[in-house]
Scaffold this active site. Structure first.
Site, PDB file in Angstrom:
ATOM      1  N   PRO A  80     -58.508 -75.791  26.008  1.00 14.49           N
ATOM      2  CA  PRO A  80     -59.059 -75.879  27.371  1.00 14.49           C
ATOM      3  C   PRO A  80     -58.139 -76.602  28.344  1.00 14.49           C
ATOM      4  O   PRO A  80     -57.762 -77.742  28.107  1.00 14.49           O
ATOM      5  CB  PRO A  80     -60.341 -76.683  27.153  1.00 14.49           C
ATOM      6  CG  PRO A  80     -60.050 -77.555  25.968  1.00 14.49           C
ATOM      7  CD  PRO A  80     -59.138 -76.748  25.077  1.00 14.49           C
TER       8      PRO A  80
ATOM      9  N   ASP B 252     -61.663 -78.152  29.884  1.00  9.02           N
ATOM     10  CA  ASP B 252     -61.670 -79.567  29.542  1.00  9.02           C
ATOM     11  C   ASP B 252     -62.067 -80.328  30.802  1.00  9.02           C
ATOM     12  O   ASP B 252     -61.337 -80.298  31.785  1.00  9.02           O
ATOM     13  CB  ASP B 252     -60.260 -79.958  29.073  1.00  9.02           C
ATOM     14  CG  ASP B 252     -60.244 -81.312  28.404  1.00  9.02           C
ATOM     15  OD1 ASP B 252     -61.326 -81.842  28.113  1.00  9.02           O
ATOM     16  OD2 ASP B 252     -59.133 -81.832  28.171  1.00  9.02           O
TER      17      ASP B 252
ATOM     18  N   TRP C 114     -59.390 -86.502  23.864  1.00  7.63           N
ATOM     19  CA  TRP C 114     -58.847 -85.615  22.828  1.00  7.63           C
ATOM     20  C   TRP C 114     -59.871 -85.373  21.728  1.00  7.63           C
ATOM     21  O   TRP C 114     -59.834 -84.361  21.037  1.00  7.63           O
ATOM     22  CB  TRP C 114     -57.566 -86.193  22.231  1.00  7.63           C
ATOM     23  CG  TRP C 114     -56.467 -86.205  23.241  1.00  7.63           C
ATOM     24  CD1 TRP C 114     -55.899 -87.292  23.821  1.00  7.63           C
ATOM     25  CD2 TRP C 114     -55.824 -85.061  23.810  1.00  7.63           C
ATOM     26  NE1 TRP C 114     -54.944 -86.905  24.729  1.00  7.63           N
ATOM     27  CE2 TRP C 114     -54.880 -85.541  24.740  1.00  7.63           C
ATOM     28  CE3 TRP C 114     -55.972 -83.685  23.641  1.00  7.63           C
ATOM     29  CZ2 TRP C 114     -54.064 -84.700  25.487  1.00  7.63           C
ATOM     30  CZ3 TRP C 114     -55.161 -82.837  24.389  1.00  7.63           C
ATOM     31  CH2 TRP C 114     -54.233 -83.347  25.298  1.00  7.63           C
TER      32      TRP C 114
ATOM     33  N   GLN D 295     -48.474 -80.777  22.819  1.00  4.10           N
ATOM     34  CA  GLN D 295     -49.774 -80.849  22.149  1.00  4.10           C
ATOM     35  C   GLN D 295     -49.673 -81.181  20.656  1.00  4.10           C
ATOM     36  O   GLN D 295     -50.680 -81.242  19.967  1.00  4.10           O
ATOM     37  CB  GLN D 295     -50.558 -79.544  22.346  1.00  4.10           C
ATOM     38  CG  GLN D 295     -50.876 -79.255  23.791  1.00  4.10           C
ATOM     39  CD  GLN D 295     -51.769 -80.301  24.414  1.00  4.10           C
ATOM     40  OE1 GLN D 295     -52.640 -80.872  23.771  1.00  4.10           O
ATOM     41  NE2 GLN D 295     -51.536 -80.610  25.679  1.00  4.10           N
TER      42      GLN D 295
ATOM     43  N   TRP E 230     -53.832 -81.807  21.371  1.00  7.62           N
ATOM     44  CA  TRP E 230     -54.898 -80.957  20.879  1.00  7.62           C
ATOM     45  C   TRP E 230     -54.685 -80.492  19.441  1.00  7.62           C
ATOM     46  O   TRP E 230     -55.620 -80.497  18.634  1.00  7.62           O
ATOM     47  CB  TRP E 230     -55.040 -79.758  21.820  1.00  7.62           C
ATOM     48  CG  TRP E 230     -56.326 -79.031  21.692  1.00  7.62           C
ATOM     49  CD1 TRP E 230     -57.580 -79.575  21.779  1.00  7.62           C
ATOM     50  CD2 TRP E 230     -56.496 -77.636  21.464  1.00  7.62           C
ATOM     51  NE1 TRP E 230     -58.512 -78.587  21.626  1.00  7.62           N
ATOM     52  CE2 TRP E 230     -57.891 -77.390  21.440  1.00  7.62           C
ATOM     53  CE3 TRP E 230     -55.617 -76.564  21.294  1.00  7.62           C
ATOM     54  CZ2 TRP E 230     -58.414 -76.120  21.245  1.00  7.62           C
ATOM     55  CZ3 TRP E 230     -56.138 -75.298  21.112  1.00  7.62           C
ATOM     56  CH2 TRP E 230     -57.521 -75.079  21.073  1.00  7.62           C
TER      57      TRP E 230
ATOM     58  N   LYS F 179     -37.769 -81.105  35.515  1.00  7.93           N
ATOM     59  CA  LYS F 179     -39.189 -81.107  35.265  1.00  7.93           C
ATOM     60  C   LYS F 179     -39.911 -80.830  36.575  1.00  7.93           C
ATOM     61  O   LYS F 179     -39.500 -81.307  37.624  1.00  7.93           O
ATOM     62  CB  LYS F 179     -39.579 -82.488  34.731  1.00  7.93           C
ATOM     63  CG  LYS F 179     -40.874 -82.493  33.999  1.00  7.93           C
ATOM     64  CD  LYS F 179     -41.178 -83.857  33.424  1.00  7.93           C
ATOM     65  CE  LYS F 179     -42.632 -83.853  33.013  1.00  7.93           C
ATOM     66  NZ  LYS F 179     -43.125 -85.122  32.598  1.00  7.93           N
TER      67      LYS F 179
ATOM     68  N   LYS G 268     -44.919 -83.319  41.215  1.00  5.93           N
ATOM     69  CA  LYS G 268     -45.377 -83.425  42.592  1.00  5.93           C
ATOM     70  C   LYS G 268     -44.340 -84.147  43.444  1.00  5.93           C
ATOM     71  O   LYS G 268     -44.069 -83.761  44.568  1.00  5.93           O
ATOM     72  CB  LYS G 268     -46.689 -84.208  42.632  1.00  5.93           C
ATOM     73  CG  LYS G 268     -47.914 -83.325  42.522  1.00  5.93           C
ATOM     74  CD  LYS G 268     -49.167 -84.160  42.735  1.00  5.93           C
ATOM     75  CE  LYS G 268     -50.377 -83.455  42.110  1.00  5.93           C
ATOM     76  NZ  LYS G 268     -51.509 -84.351  41.946  1.00  5.93           N
TER      77      LYS G 268
END
Ligand SMILES: [Zn+2]
Ligand SMILES: [Zn+2]
Length: 1010
Positions: A57, A96, A543, A574, A578, A613, A616
């Site tokens: 999610p 999520d 998590w 992940q 996850w 990368k 913002k």
């Protein structure tokens, strides 16, 4: 397709230009109106097998960007492919919704600085309300992004990790842990973020990018040996504030320590570090006076210098005999600093365990904001890291200071807020996953990871096998369902809403839900002592929330069907997220050494065009929805799958979309349109003129057989690569087949045969249509997982028009399988020889500056017999492709060859000579044949029936030289194109006519026929 009128409108609906944006809009509407997604859901009962899936999610606290899109497209590729293979996969969305990121965003939105302030100002109910609103804003953007990029995930069946029904299932997993003794409360040292005001799991501490270069004091200080005249332990730290909670000193028992005379004092430190440390302290005059093993120092008491400021520290000495004494510990590193380490069990993990092992009480006088409590005496109310310099000053005042400088070093920061983490001993709840680590590892070993590098990374992380701190001191999360008795401290775990409501001591309001503050208002009656039980004020690590999904998002029946899932894919980050929490919770739940996934692809992350990368602050984030306002989803999908291996970092460069991806897709589009126009003209019916018909009637020529053979190879190769998640290599197979095999090689071999419309060659043309139909349709199906819009477009506008009985959507069409009977490796080898020789012939032409279009009288191939055999076998194609009238084959260079009349080129053992003289007769004939083909094409375009004779053909604005060369062949040309007469004009103005633009040698000419 017999009705001519209908045929015309249909081909007209495939526009002359490939305009993906318009087509995609149309297809999106088609899918929606015809409810294609819903119909795919109905295929479960006739599926040849079930493939479990659970959506990883996305957290609904960010705008979907191209990195998300890449991962989601990989999932979609697998889904569309497996569906066409006849499997059913519950490709259902999931979101999520809870956790710190959402809370932080809401805090920002409300304009508060922290948790306490938001509760004081707005109250928890309002805060929860805002969290829900925040996720719904993002949800709308995600729905749009999925729809735009063509991710065919079922949004109706999405799971939401904040719903009561989901939380209840999560609680049931905790109950399993509780019953097995794997869920414990304990005091542990955890990493704590002062900004987020919560502890972090060890997985979070290790996140990529969480170590940052920070500046800290580098402090040398000294603690006086108790009751000595002038002996001190020399110690070093970068966290002076921990001296407030200092409890012991540690030395390495097996190392050699020395006493060093410096001025009037004697300092104790490890021998091997004397020189470098003295150099660093700029002390030139010193003398080693005594040496001893570390273990002889054990038990030595020292004078803790800040007792007057921190009375509690004096009290601590009465609680345990080892407080403020030296102990021996193997973890002490004698290769750095002084080899004497000060231990703060309240602020360090190793320190904590050293104290635990000896039964020494933990001194941790810090609150939730990491400010010192009154137990820290005069430091009360000071934020831990702000105490660094006051402590240094106090040491200076007490002759405990040696030297302080500032150092830059790598230090773990919070992955969210980038605050420097602090290690704190706190009361937390832990899943004792360390106890089941061997099962976890065994489970992980059995999973398919497709690539070794991420597999090793994942297994390496799992081997650490630390307990999992699952408690968080936050609001918007799954509440920890443990109630504790105020009187007797008995604990009770509640596993469902019903159980909770049944045992509640107070009336339950209507708006009750399984969140703070509502659950906190429920108290239970202790079964042991009838006291009141209150909930432990924690929520769960997010998590844990998402890791529960394979169990929590399904019903029990669905769990049996779909778990372990067949295939999952998420970003490489992940491994600690996850993938880890899914695995741990599944092993806890089942008690078996089994993962909830059979295979897991860890994708590489996506960066900007320059390899930076996306962030913002750099302003280089490519948002999916914005990108797709002006760019085609198919081009993006093709590009993202083709650009690099699925596990590599991808540098997303928008400029590249319009290059190779556009070339490949537009070539497929135009080849399909070329087929459709010709086939429509000849009223091709796929049910009548099948490949079987052509084979039986012996109509297949070498080029056709070669194409079919190559096609089988590509189907097999492509499918195999999809299965190995080598998407880039898989797409390269299709890319090469479309551009090289079909467009550059096969179509030029047969194109001329389609330019005629003579009845004698009718069946040959039908054979070619059968071949193109089969090949292009197969390619269209193979492309569907990658470019679903283009595939659906071609499927609807070509193949379903020709065969209305086909399944309703390309997604329901069966996946092509290779027919090995059509594979002919000998023929493929012969073609390899042919194509290589043809290109050597082109090179020879270049030597003599002879255009490819100019027919030449002769080519001579000098090569070993085996190669010559292959060429003889394919002579017609060889002549056609090299554009020569005759070929001669020889193992030696013939004597008459040489001099100005011949040009040649050689690669390896093959040499091709071509006659270098321009032959005016051949040139004229060549121009005539080229123009005749253009006229034929125009005849078809304008819809002239094949038998109809044209009144006249006009050609205008040919260059003067070509006009002269062409003149003698005009009569022959009139016969070829079925016209009474052909006229040449130097300018269009000579005749008042409807001119059609065409070209010869990339120069504009004009044609008119009537
Ligand atoms: Zn933080
Ligand atoms: Zn009790």
């Amino acid at each position: 397709m017999t009705d001519n009128e209908e045929t015309e409108t249909d081909s007209a609906s495939l526009p002359a230009n490939y305009t993906p944006l318009a087509l995609e809009k149309e297809i999106r509407e088609f899918w929606h109106e015809q409810q294609i997604r819903e119909k795919l859901e109905m295929l479960e009962k006739n599926a040849k097998g079930l493939l479990g899936y659970v959506e990883g999610p996305p957290t609904l606290n960010g705008i979907p960007h191209i990195g998300h899109a890449r991962g989601r497209v990989m999932k979609d590729v697998r889904y569309r492919w497996k569906t066409m293979e006849g499997y059913y996969m519950p490709f259902w969305a999931g979101w999520d919704c809870q956790g710190l990121p959402v809370e932080l965003e809401v805090e920002k939105l409300l304009g508060v600085r922290n948790k306490r302030e938001s509760i004081e100002k707005y109250g928890m109910e309002r805060f929860i309300e805002e969290c829900k609103k925040a996720i719904m804003r993002y949800h709308a953007m995600w729905l749009q992004a999925d729809s735009n990029i063509g991710v065919f995930i079922n949004q109706e069946k999405a799971y939401w990790t904040y719903k009561d029904s989901y939380i209840e299932r999560e609680w049931q997993i905790l109950k399993h842990a509780w019953d097995q003794g794997l869920l414990e409360e304990g005091h542990y040292v955890v990493a704590y973020c002062p900004g987020c005001q919560t502890s972090l799991s060890s997985a979070e501490v290790g996140y990529e990018g969480s170590y940052k270069e920070v500046e800290d004091p580098s402090l040398y200080f000294k603690f006086k040996v108790a009751d000595s005249k002038n002996e001190f332990f020399l110690i070093w730290t970068t966290m002076p504030f921990t001296i407030i909670t200092d409890t012991m000193l540690a030395v390495q028992p097996s190392a050699e320590y020395v006493k060093v005379k410096v001025g009037e004092e004697v300092w104790i430190m490890v021998k091997q570090r004397v020189e470098p440390v003295m150099a660093e302290l700029q002390i030139t005059k010193y003398q080693i006076t005594e040496s001893m093993l570390g273990k002889t120092l054990e038990g030595t008491p020292y004078e803790y210098p800040l007792k007057d400021m921190i009375p509690k520290q004096a009290e601590n000495e009465t609680l345990h005999p080892l407080v403020h004494k030296v102990i021996g510990e193997d973890f002490v590193d004698v290769n750095t600093a002084t080899g004497v380490v000060h231990l703060s069990p309240g602020n360090g993990e190793d320190d904590f365990w050293a104290a635990q092992r000896r039964g020494i009480p933990i001194f941790a006088p810090l609150d939730d904001e990491v400010k010192f409590t009154k137990d820290a005496g005069l430091f009360v109310g000071v934020f831990a890291r702000d105490a660094d310099f006051p402590v240094v000053e106090e040491l200076r005042n007490r002759n405990a200071f040696v030297k302080v400088t500032m150092v830059k070093h790598e230090y773990p920061t919070c992955w969210r807020s980038h605050h420097k983490l602090v290690w704190l001993a706190r009361k937390e709840y832990f899943l004792r996953t360390d106890k089941i680590n061997s099962k976890v590892l065994e489970a992980a070993e059995k999973v398919e990871y497709f690539f070794d590098e991420p597999k090793n990374r994942f297994l390496g992380f799992l081997k650490e096998g630390k307990p999992w701190c699952i408690s968080r001191e936050r609001i918007w999360g799954t509440p920890l369902p443990i109630w504790t008795c105020e009187k007797c401290a008995e604990k009770r775990l509640i596993a469902s809403k019903k159980e909770l409501l049944n045992h509640a001591q107070e009336a339950i309001p209507d708006n009750f839900e399984l969140h703070k503050p509502w659950v906190d208002r429920v108290t239970l009656k202790c079964e042991k002592c009838s006291g009141t039980m209150r909930r432990e004020d924690f929520v769960l690590d997010t998590w844990h929330n998402s890791g529960a999904s394979p169990y929590a998002r399904f019903t029990d029946k669905e769990v049996t069907k779909f778990v372990p899932t067949d295939f999952l894919t998420e970003g490489i980050d992940q491994t600690r997220g996850w993938a880890n929490s899914l695995l741990l919770l599944h092993v806890i739940l089942t008690g078996k050494p089994e993962a909830p996934y059979k295979s897991f692809l860890f994708q590489g992350l996506t960066q900007d065009a320059k390899g930076r990368k996306m962030s913002k602050s750099l302003g280089n984030v490519v948002e999916t929805n914005k990108l797709l306002e002006k760019n085609s989803a198919d081009l993006c999908r093709f590009y993202m799958m083709r650009k690099c291996s699925s596990i590599d970092f991808m540098n997303f460069d928008m400029q590249e979309l319009t290059r190779r991806p556009y070339q490949v897709l537009s070539t497929l589009y135009h080849l399909s349109r070329f087929f459709l126009q010709n086939a429509t003209f000849d009223e091709f019916t796929p049910s009548k003129y099948t490949l079987e018909w052509a084979a039986k009637a012996n109509k297949l020529q070498a080029a056709d057989q070669w194409l079919l053979s190559k096609l089988q190879e590509k189907i097999e190769d492509y499918t195999e690569k999809l299965g190995r998640c080598e998407f880039n290599a898989a797409v390269a197979v299709l890319d090469d087949f479309v551009i090289e095999t079909l467009s550059r090689l096969y179509v030029p071999m047969i194109r001329k045969e389609l330019w005629t419309d003579e009845p004698e060659t009718f069946e040959r043309r039908q054979t070619i249509y059968a071949l193109l139909h089969h090949t292009l349709k197969t390619v269209t199906l193979l492309f569907n997982p990658i470019t679903p819009y283009l595939s659906e477009t071609l499927y609807q506008k070509i193949y379903r028009q020709l065969e209305p009985n086909l399944p309703e959507s390309v997604n329901m069409a069966p996946w092509p399988t290779p027919n090995m009977k059509l594979r002919d490796k000998t023929l493929e080898e012969q073609f390899d020889i042919l194509l290589k020789t043809v290109s050597i012939g082109y090179a020879a032409r270049q030597q003599g500056k002879l255009k490819r279009r100019w027919p030449l009288s002769k080519a001579i191939v000098v090569a070993p017999e085996k190669i010559l055999d292959a060429l003889r076998n394919l002579e017609e194609l060889f002549l056609e492709l090299t554009n020569v009238k005759a070929a001669e084959y020889s193992t030696n260079v013939p004597e008459y060859v040489g001099g100005e009349n011949w040009v040649s080129s050689q690669i390896d053992e093959v040499t091709v000579f071509v006659s270098g003289q321009r032959d005016e007769k051949l040139l004229g004939e060549g121009i005539m044949r080229d123009l005749a083909r253009r006229v034929q094409a125009l005849r078809k375009e304008m819809g002239f029936v094949p038998t109809e004779v044209l009144e006249s053909v006009h050609i205008a604005e040919l260059d003067p030289e070509s006009m002269v060369l062409l003149e003698p062949y005009l009569g022959e040309m009139a016969g070829l194109v079925r016209a009474r007469k052909v006229y040449l004009h130097t300018s269009c103005k000579e005749v008042d006519a409807q001119w059609h633009e065409s070209e010869l040698d990339s120069k504009k000419i004009h044609l008119n026929i009537h």
